[in-house]
Design an enzyme around this catalytic site. Structure first.
Site, PDB file in Angstrom:
ATOM      1  CB  SER A 117      58.122 -14.052  18.883  1.00 18.40           C
ATOM      2  OG  SER A 117      57.673 -15.285  18.371  1.00 18.40           O
ATOM      3  CE1 TYR A 141      53.196 -12.511  20.188  1.00 14.69           C
ATOM      4  CE2 TYR A 141      54.046 -14.349  18.889  1.00 14.69           C
ATOM      5  CZ  TYR A 141      54.142 -13.504  19.974  1.00 14.69           C
ATOM      6  OH  TYR A 141      55.201 -13.629  20.853  1.00 14.69           O
ATOM      7  CE  LYS A 145      56.063 -10.151  21.013  1.00 17.46           C
ATOM      8  NZ  LYS A 145      56.480  -9.461  22.262  1.00 17.46           N
TER       9      LYS A 145
END
Length: 330
Positions: A117, A141, A145
């Site tokens: 991402s 989040y 990643k």
């Protein structure tokens, strides 16, 4: 190639399954259906309802299906939730990915494609975003990643694994024909929310801030069609033949659209009004974020087939109009 698509019943994974078929590969889907939809899997595709934590089962699948390459899309993606319950996201996005990598080593599978991402780059990065920018995520989040990207770098160096990492900007749209599309619960993405308003499923939507230093005062984001994303992943397969290969690519059109542009385009495509209320800015929302995808275009020959926001929204509208309640398997 015989390809294990982890998270193949999810939004991006299910589109990739169809693109794999179109490219002549054989996909095998592994999904625990916590977020995915069984109805999104094409008829005739082998499907295993399995959790990555079940290492014995994953190893058995990798060996039995004689998998050549693994594509990993199974992640929790809600940024706000990741800040409220980071351990949930670390368990699913990091710990289970480590479990998958261990299973691959046990089964002798060493080619890996990872769904990352643009959030790994953080709010201090200035657009256009390049692959050379440092990892500075500002959410749990994004950190999950980034952590997996680092883990994969070390695995490629230590074990001779080959990995390609793709950093998405805003995955959008639906498959041509409207057979599969975006169905999240809860839905947090701008385009489907605007379409839900157009369909009368929501009374109105919120626009968070209108005094950013952008042409119309609302945030600019890079929207890229989900099928274009999928084709880029597949284009990387030949580059993974050499052991120890570690690749990173940003994927976006490079042409951002504002929140108000999205609303106006949904109104144009649907022929329906999309009323909205202004709301305060959200923490962490940067004024502008869009990709420099020159590396993917140069090295992979990748060229988005849906370069405009209207072409992307047209496919999304067709899906939502024909599936107003999403998939039937809820």
């Amino acid at each position: 190639m015989k390809v294990l698509v982890v998270g193949g019943a999810g939004y991006i994974g299910s589109h990739c399954v169809r693109q794999l078929q179109a490219a002549g590969h054989t996909p095998v889907v592994l999904d625990n259906l916590v977020k995915g939809h069984k109805d999104s899997i094409p008829s005739g595709v082998t499907f295993y309802e399995t959790d990555l934590a079940d290492s014995a089962q994953v190893i058995d699948i990798l060996k039995k299906e004689e998998i050549d390459i693994v594509m990993h899309f199974a992640a929790f993606i809600e940024v706000g939730e990741s800040m409220q319950d980071p351990l949930k996201h670390y368990d699913n996005n990091v710990a289970k990915t480590v479990s998958l990598l261990k299973s691959m080593r046990e089964a002798g599978v060493n080619k890996f494609v990872f769904s990352s991402s643009c959030t790994v780059l953080g709010e201090e990065a200035a657009p256009p975003f390049t692959e050379a920018m440092p990892l500075r995520p500002i959410s749990a989040y994004g950190q999950t990643k980034a952590d997996v990207e680092v883990i994969l770098d070390y695995c490629c160096k230590a074990y001779g694994m080959s990995a390609a990492i793709f950093r998405y900007f805003n995955a959008s749209g639906a498959a041509v024909g409207g057979m599969i599309g975006e169905d999240h619960s809860p839905e947090t993405h701008l385009i489907p929310i605007a379409i839900q308003v157009a369909l009368g499923q929501r009374e109105k939507m919120k626009v968070f801030g209108n005094d950013y230093p952008t042409p119309d005062g609302t945030c600019l984001r890079d929207y890229v069609h989900v099928d274009d994303l999928s084709r880029a992943h597949i284009a990387a397969f030949p580059k993974l033949e050499e052991e120890g290969t570690y690749l990173r690519y940003n994927l976006g059109t490079g042409t951002p659209a504002s929140v108000l542009e999205i609303i106006k385009t949904v109104e144009e495509v649907s022929g329906c009004p999309v009323p909205y209320d202004l709301a305060p800015k959200r923490d962490g929302d940067v004024p502008s974020a869009y990709a420099d995808s020159i590396k993917a275009k140069t090295e992979l020959g990748w060229d988005p087939q849906y370069p405009t926001i209207k072409s992307i929204i047209e496919t999304a509208w067709k899906w939502h109009q024909s599936h107003p309640n999403g998939y039937d398997d809820k």
